[in-house]
Design a protein around this motif. Structure first.
Motif, mmCIF file in Angstrom:
data_model
loop_
_atom_site.group_PDB
_atom_site.id
_atom_site.type_symbol
_atom_site.label_atom_id
_atom_site.label_comp_id
_atom_site.label_asym_id
_atom_site.label_seq_id
_atom_site.Cartn_x
_atom_site.Cartn_y
_atom_site.Cartn_z
ATOM 1 N N GLY A 1 0.809 -1.215 0.000
ATOM 2 C CA GLY A 1 0.000 0.000 0.000
ATOM 3 C C GLY A 1 0.841 1.263 0.000
ATOM 4 O O GLY A 1 0.374 2.320 -0.387
ATOM 5 N N VAL A 2 2.081 1.186 0.436
ATOM 6 C CA VAL A 2 2.986 2.331 0.472
ATOM 7 C C VAL A 2 4.021 2.229 -0.639
ATOM 8 O O VAL A 2 4.396 3.223 -1.254
ATOM 9 C CB VAL A 2 3.699 2.417 1.846
ATOM 10 N N ALA A 3 4.463 1.002 -0.905
ATOM 11 C CA ALA A 3 5.492 0.779 -1.910
ATOM 12 C C ALA A 3 5.228 -0.527 -2.646
ATOM 13 O O ALA A 3 4.481 -1.386 -2.175
ATOM 14 C CB ALA A 3 6.872 0.738 -1.253
ATOM 15 N N PHE A 4 5.866 -0.655 -3.826
ATOM 16 C CA PHE A 4 5.819 -1.880 -4.609
ATOM 17 C C PHE A 4 7.198 -2.519 -4.532
ATOM 18 O O PHE A 4 8.210 -1.831 -4.657
ATOM 19 C CB PHE A 4 5.459 -1.564 -6.064
ATOM 20 N N TYR A 5 7.236 -3.835 -4.347
ATOM 21 C CA TYR A 5 8.495 -4.532 -4.139
ATOM 22 C C TYR A 5 8.818 -5.426 -5.331
ATOM 23 O O TYR A 5 7.963 -6.166 -5.816
ATOM 24 C CB TYR A 5 8.439 -5.354 -2.850
#
Length: 192
Positions: free
Chosen positions: A78-82
């Protein structure tokens, strides 16, 4: 260094210490006392903010070559894509704002080229079109077969308007930027 008159869409330049992608660049010839100008639209790769620039054709700008590395999309919190480098298994993250509208097309284990600047991830080089399978759509109306569209639900949950001849199980090509139907993808029959 590149002159403003040499700017082209897709180039990456350094402005005020931050990387910007050139969305468009138009050269206008001047006349009389009015000199020529280059009008460019650029997008900050970190914040995704766009701005318009008016430059003199001979203005020098620092162009930047980004390294491309294919990586595997893992997940989002939800904050970053990994993403994971399949060779070294190192993981990197990109903020949600960087991915933008392409979020709806990312699927786990999908391989995507990630653009790096000095070893740091900057953005993804998403393909212009994505092939997805239709999981639900009403049957086509025979009398409106060519001129009207119907709603289809794709494997990623997205709804898109498609022509009447599209049926469940068909694979369709979707424009990644606009999310609109482009064409049906025909699968080649295997030869025995």
């Amino acid at each position: 260094m590149v002159e403003a008159s040499g700017l082209k869409a897709g180039m990456v330049i350094m402005l005020d210490g931050e990387l910007h992608s050139v969305a468009s660049a138009e050269h206008h010839a001047g006349g009389g006392q009015q000199g020529g100008a280059v009008f460019a639209k650029v997008k900050n790769l970190k914040t995704n903010h766009a701005k318009a620039l008016r430059l003199h054709p001979s203005d020098k700008l620092e162009d930047v070559a980004l390294e491309h590395k294919e990586m595997e999309y893992l997940y989002t919190d939800g904050v970053a894509f990994y993403f994971m480098n399949p060779d070294t298994f190192d993981q990197i993250s990109l903020p949600t704002v960087t991915i933008g509208a392409y979020e709806r097309f990312l699927q786990p284990n999908m391989r995507i080229p990630v653009q790096l600047h000095e070893g740091e991830p900057v953005t993804i080089a998403f393909p212009p079109a994505v092939d997805l399978t239709v999981v639900a759509t009403p049957p086509g109306l025979r009398e409106h077969e060519t001129s009207t569209f119907k709603t289809a639900t794709l494997e990623n949950g997205m709804e898109v308007l498609v022509p009447q001849f599209i049926k469940e199980g068909d694979t369709v090509r979707i424009d990644a930027a606009s999310g609109k139907y482009l064409e049906r993808v025909r699968r080649e029959a295997r030869k025995p």
